[in-house]
Design a protein around this motif. Structure first.
Motif, PDB file in Angstrom:
ATOM      1  N   LEU A  42       0.810  -1.224   0.000  1.00  0.00           N
ATOM      2  CA  LEU A  42       0.000   0.000   0.000  1.00  0.00           C
ATOM      3  C   LEU A  42       0.846   1.278   0.000  1.00  0.00           C
ATOM      4  N   LYS A  43       2.159   1.097   0.074  1.00  0.00           N
ATOM      5  CA  LYS A  43       3.089   2.235   0.093  1.00  0.00           C
ATOM      6  C   LYS A  43       2.743   3.209   1.225  1.00  0.00           C
ATOM      7  N   MET A  44       2.598   2.664   2.412  1.00  0.00           N
ATOM      8  CA  MET A  44       2.414   3.519   3.592  1.00  0.00           C
ATOM      9  C   MET A  44       3.135   2.871   4.771  1.00  0.00           C
ATOM     10  N   ASN A  45       3.390   3.659   5.836  1.00  0.00           N
ATOM     11  CA  ASN A  45       4.186   3.073   6.914  1.00  0.00           C
ATOM     12  C   ASN A  45       3.352   2.113   7.768  1.00  0.00           C
ATOM     13  N   ILE A  46       4.070   1.281   8.552  1.00  0.00           N
ATOM     14  CA  ILE A  46       3.434   0.164   9.256  1.00  0.00           C
ATOM     15  C   ILE A  46       2.360   0.656  10.219  1.00  0.00           C
ATOM     16  N   GLN A  47       2.660   1.743  10.949  1.00  0.00           N
ATOM     17  CA  GLN A  47       1.698   2.246  11.928  1.00  0.00           C
ATOM     18  C   GLN A  47       0.399   2.665  11.220  1.00  0.00           C
ATOM     19  N   SER A  48       0.559   3.290  10.060  1.00  0.00           N
ATOM     20  CA  SER A  48      -0.627   3.716   9.307  1.00  0.00           C
ATOM     21  C   SER A  48      -1.436   2.500   8.860  1.00  0.00           C
ATOM     22  N   VAL A  49      -0.718   1.420   8.488  1.00  0.00           N
ATOM     23  CA  VAL A  49      -1.402   0.200   8.081  1.00  0.00           C
ATOM     24  C   VAL A  49      -2.217  -0.345   9.255  1.00  0.00           C
ATOM     25  N   ARG A  50      -1.598  -0.377  10.427  1.00  0.00           N
ATOM     26  CA  ARG A  50      -2.293  -0.882  11.627  1.00  0.00           C
ATOM     27  C   ARG A  50      -3.531  -0.032  11.907  1.00  0.00           C
ATOM     28  N   ASN A  51      -3.363   1.274  11.873  1.00  0.00           N
ATOM     29  CA  ASN A  51      -4.491   2.162  12.153  1.00  0.00           C
ATOM     30  C   ASN A  51      -5.623   1.924  11.153  1.00  0.00           C
ATOM     31  N   LEU A  52      -5.206   1.788   9.872  1.00  0.00           N
ATOM     32  CA  LEU A  52      -6.180   1.577   8.808  1.00  0.00           C
ATOM     33  C   LEU A  52      -6.979   0.298   9.071  1.00  0.00           C
ATOM     34  N   LEU A  53      -6.265  -0.769   9.426  1.00  0.00           N
ATOM     35  CA  LEU A  53      -6.919  -2.060   9.635  1.00  0.00           C
ATOM     36  C   LEU A  53      -7.836  -2.028  10.865  1.00  0.00           C
ATOM     37  N   PHE A  54      -7.309  -1.565  11.971  1.00  0.00           N
ATOM     38  CA  PHE A  54      -8.087  -1.688  13.213  1.00  0.00           C
ATOM     39  C   PHE A  54      -9.260  -0.727  13.259  1.00  0.00           C
ATOM     40  N   ARG A  55      -9.125   0.388  12.567  1.00  0.00           N
ATOM     41  CA  ARG A  55     -10.272   1.281  12.465  1.00  0.00           C
ATOM     42  C   ARG A  55     -11.391   0.608  11.658  1.00  0.00           C
ATOM     43  N   ALA A  56     -10.977  -0.092  10.603  1.00  0.00           N
ATOM     44  CA  ALA A  56     -11.953  -0.809   9.775  1.00  0.00           C
ATOM     45  C   ALA A  56     -12.622  -1.924  10.590  1.00  0.00           C
ATOM     46  N   LEU A  57     -11.819  -2.657  11.379  1.00  0.00           N
ATOM     47  CA  LEU A  57     -12.364  -3.757  12.182  1.00  0.00           C
ATOM     48  C   LEU A  57     -13.332  -3.238  13.237  1.00  0.00           C
ATOM     49  N   ASP A  58     -12.995  -2.073  13.827  1.00  0.00           N
ATOM     50  CA  ASP A  58     -13.889  -1.438  14.816  1.00  0.00           C
ATOM     51  C   ASP A  58     -15.258  -1.214  14.213  1.00  0.00           C
ATOM     52  N   LYS A  59     -15.206  -0.698  12.984  1.00  0.00           N
ATOM     53  CA  LYS A  59     -16.474  -0.360  12.336  1.00  0.00           C
ATOM     54  C   LYS A  59     -17.292  -1.632  12.056  1.00  0.00           C
ATOM     55  N   ILE A  60     -16.600  -2.660  11.587  1.00  0.00           N
ATOM     56  CA  ILE A  60     -17.308  -3.917  11.304  1.00  0.00           C
ATOM     57  C   ILE A  60     -17.918  -4.478  12.590  1.00  0.00           C
ATOM     58  N   ARG A  61     -17.122  -4.447  13.656  1.00  0.00           N
ATOM     59  CA  ARG A  61     -17.600  -4.959  14.949  1.00  0.00           C
ATOM     60  C   ARG A  61     -18.855  -4.215  15.395  1.00  0.00           C
ATOM     61  N   LYS A  62     -18.791  -2.913  15.258  1.00  0.00           N
ATOM     62  CA  LYS A  62     -19.904  -2.067  15.672  1.00  0.00           C
ATOM     63  C   LYS A  62     -21.141  -2.368  14.816  1.00  0.00           C
ATOM     64  N   ASP A  63     -20.922  -2.421  13.473  1.00  0.00           N
ATOM     65  CA  ASP A  63     -22.036  -2.707  12.560  1.00  0.00           C
ATOM     66  C   ASP A  63     -22.692  -4.043  12.891  1.00  0.00           C
ATOM     67  N   MET A  64     -21.866  -5.049  13.142  1.00  0.00           N
ATOM     68  CA  MET A  64     -22.406  -6.386  13.351  1.00  0.00           C
ATOM     69  C   MET A  64     -23.153  -6.469  14.675  1.00  0.00           C
ATOM     70  N   SER A  65     -22.661  -5.757  15.725  1.00  0.00           N
ATOM     71  CA  SER A  65     -23.369  -5.830  17.011  1.00  0.00           C
ATOM     72  C   SER A  65     -24.642  -4.988  16.963  1.00  0.00           C
ATOM     73  N   ASP A  66     -24.630  -3.878  16.209  1.00  0.00           N
ATOM     74  CA  ASP A  66     -25.849  -3.080  16.035  1.00  0.00           C
ATOM     75  C   ASP A  66     -26.943  -3.926  15.378  1.00  0.00           C
ATOM     76  N   GLN A  67     -26.508  -4.789  14.483  1.00  0.00           N
ATOM     77  CA  GLN A  67     -27.475  -5.630  13.789  1.00  0.00           C
ATOM     78  C   GLN A  67     -27.875  -6.829  14.631  1.00  0.00           C
ATOM     79  N   GLY A  68     -27.381  -6.878  15.870  1.00  0.00           N
ATOM     80  CA  GLY A  68     -27.773  -7.959  16.778  1.00  0.00           C
ATOM     81  C   GLY A  68     -27.111  -9.275  16.468  1.00  0.00           C
ATOM     82  N   ILE A  69     -26.036  -9.203  15.677  1.00  0.00           N
ATOM     83  CA  ILE A  69     -25.300 -10.434  15.403  1.00  0.00           C
ATOM     84  C   ILE A  69     -24.401 -10.696  16.603  1.00  0.00           C
ATOM     85  N   THR A  70     -24.811 -11.570  17.430  1.00  0.00           N
ATOM     86  CA  THR A  70     -24.007 -11.862  18.605  1.00  0.00           C
ATOM     87  C   THR A  70     -23.843 -13.365  18.729  1.00  0.00           C
TER      88      THR A  70
END
Lengths: 206, 364
Positions: free
Chosen positions: A161-189
């Motif tokens: 992705l031509k970006m530094n490692i910390q940025s990659v981590r931030n990019l990934l975990f921010r995305a995962l946060d959102k997925i987690r939130k979306d899935m729990s909002d939808q009552g997927i537990t």
């Protein structure tokens, strides 16, 4: 010895034979990586024939450069980076020649069919997951694919992705946060969450 | 509720062995991660969330059959070993390039040829023009003949007998220049480019006009008569203009010009065979007759040449003219017809003019 480590040893043997000039070993490397590369390729651009051709050329190039290839550990990352660059390059050329902006690249869009369904999940789950993925950026979807499907390490993803490692981590975990939130909002537990819920009620009663 | 520890979650997701195991690919790790779960009861939440995340994000790659991949490899290896680096896409581009090159080739050849021939033609033409500026033509009107010369610029020159004119085949762009010996009547095409007449007299500069120049070697005077338009003469470095109806006499010996108002017809009538002599000496008239009729006329008594005549000649025959001259003055002539020379050619006719002693000489 389990099957996974056996595969790894086979791959390492193929690599050293390939470095020694054994053409058949390149075939083993080709067959090992083809499926992943093809999947990644059509997520970059939905043109299967172009992706196939590019992968073939990529391996022709790998054969010519076998003496400068360094390590098997980086080989998959190398293939992915090369495929990505070459596809983007070719698409830009086609765009220029056909004066068309119609071909979309690097969207990494996923449909429900892209996700495997495990025993405790249903098709509704896949649908919600793909909707949640749609809410992410192209890069967030790509980083998820690179980490969970290709299992690239963060330093390899940072090269893709031509970006530094910390940025990659931030990019990934921010995305995962959102997925987690979306899935729990939808009552997927899962069961675990029900337990947590009961636990919470119990604590409150206390 | 216990605090969510993001670090634990991230650590697990960052562990590739964990991801492989959670996806269900690497069962050899099962023991390790089961015991991890047991040993970290405080982080069971993060652990289970990480497992669920990995399980969620399992991508069902398009299942390409092993046989298909082997076929693709066979094709790829064929391409590599034949040294053909071209994919279908590249082949297409290559083909396109070939076609384009093929189509372009004749166009380029033709344009190169056109350019070359154009250049060649221009070169040849300018060479030709250069040559033509330098190449000169001389037209001679022999004794007894009058000639109309068409000059390259469309101007006309009537050459009187015994005259010659020299001019370039093509005038150059800066000037038009002719050389004249003898007599000519010019009708010059109007142009920005000045027209020069060089003769025994002064250089004449013309812009588009009609005029007569009489510049025979055996005449003392160069006579320039302007019928129409404007000309100038370079008299010893001075530009002297001539108006229509004016006649300039240039004394060759003294190199000086005198201008009078006169009838220009008198000077230009020769074109139609008309000569008008107003108070002209016999010797002058005889010089003209010699040129016109290709004869030799001898004055046996030189003082007769001073007789002055006022006479008009209009296409009469030589003998008629001689009769006319004899009537109006006490002279007689002896016409000796030409003798056959031994080589078969004729000599020119000879005429002897002498005083007629039988007639009384009238004093004026």
């Amino acid at each position: 010895m389990n099957s996974a480590s056996l595969k790894l040893i086979q791959l390492q043997n193929a690599w050293s034979n390939f470095k020694g000039g054994d053409f058949a070993s390149l075939g083993i490397l080709f067959e090992t990586h083809y499926q992943e590369l093809f999947y990644y390729g059509i997520k970059i651009v939905a043109m299967p024939e172009l992706v196939k051709d590019t992968i073939q050329d990529l391996f022709a190039d790998v054969w010519e450069r076998r003496n400068t290839m360094v390590s098997v550990d980086n080989f998959k990352a190398y293939l992915i980076i090369s495929l990505r660059n070459e596809l983007v390059h070719r698409i830009n050329r086609i765009r220029k020649e056909s004066l068309s902006e119609a071909i979309a690249t690097l969207q990494f869009s996923f449909s429900p069919e892209d996700f495997l369904i495990s025993t405790e999940q249903n098709s509704e789950h896949s649908r919600l997951l793909s909707i949640s993925m749609d809410g992410l950026t192209d890069r967030q979807r790509e980083v998820i694919l690179l980490r969970f499907f290709h299992e690239l390490e963060f330093h390899e993803i940072s090269q893709v992705l031509k970006m530094n490692i910390q940025s990659v981590r931030n990019l990934l975990f921010r995305a995962l946060d959102k997925i987690r939130k979306d899935m729990s909002d939808q009552g997927i537990t899962g069961v675990e969450n029900v337990e947590m819920f009961l636990f919470a009620i119990f604590r409150k009663k206390n | 509720m216990r605090q969510w520890d993001q670090n634990i979650f991230e650590e697990l997701i960052s562990n590739t062995q964990f991801v492989s195991w959670a996806k269900g690919e690497d069962l050899s790790e099962a023991e390790h991660w089961n015991s991890w779960e047991k040993n970290h009861p405080l982080h069971i939440n993060e652990f289970r969330e990480a497992v669920r995340m990995v399980k969620n994000l399992r991508f069902g790659a398009i299942d390409i059959k092993t046989a298909d991949i082997q076929y693709l490899w066979a094709k790829t290896s064929e391409r590599i070993q034949l040294g053909k680096p071209s994919s279908r896409f590249r082949q297409f581009i290559l083909q396109l390039t070939k076609v384009a090159a093929l189509l372009l080739l004749p166009v380029m050849l033709v344009s190169a040829w056109l350019l070359y021939s154009q250049y060649n033609l221009t070169q040849k033409y300018s060479n030709l023009i250069q040559d033509k500026h330098e190449q000169k033509v001389t037209v001679v009107a022999p004794i007894g003949a009058r000639i109309l010369v068409d000059l390259p610029d469309g101007s006309k020159a009537w050459l009187n007998s015994g005259s010659e004119i020299t001019y370039p085949i093509i005038f150059n762009t800066s000037e038009r220049r002719v050389n004249l010996t003898g007599e000519a009547y010019f009708k010059i095409q109007k142009s920005e480019t000045p027209f020069y007449v060089n003769s025994l007299g002064p250089e004449i500069k013309v812009y588009g006009t009609e005029f007569n120049v009489n510049s025979y070697v055996d005449e003392e005077m160069v006579t320039i008569a302007l019928a129409d338009g404007k000309i100038s003469m370079d008299v010893n470095g001075n530009e002297e203009f001539l108006l229509p109806g004016q006649v300039a006499f240039f004394d060759k010996k003294r190199s000086s010009a005198t201008t009078i108002n006169s009838e220009v017809n008198v000077y230009s009538g020769w074109r139609e065979g008309k000569y008008i002599f107003m108070d002209t000496s016999l010797s002058s008239i005889l010089r003209i007759l010699q040129r016109q009729h290709n004869v030799k006329i001898q004055l046996l008594n030189p003082e007769l040449g001073n007789y002055r005549y006022k006479v008009s000649i209009n296409n009469e025959s030589l003998e008629q003219i001689l009769n006319l001259l004899s009537i109006s003055a006490p002279i007689k002539y002896n016409y000796k017809h030409r003798a056959l020379k031994p080589d078969g050619t004729f000599e020119t006719d000879n005429i002897e003019i002498s005083a007629d002693k039988t007639r009384i000489i009238k004093t004026k």
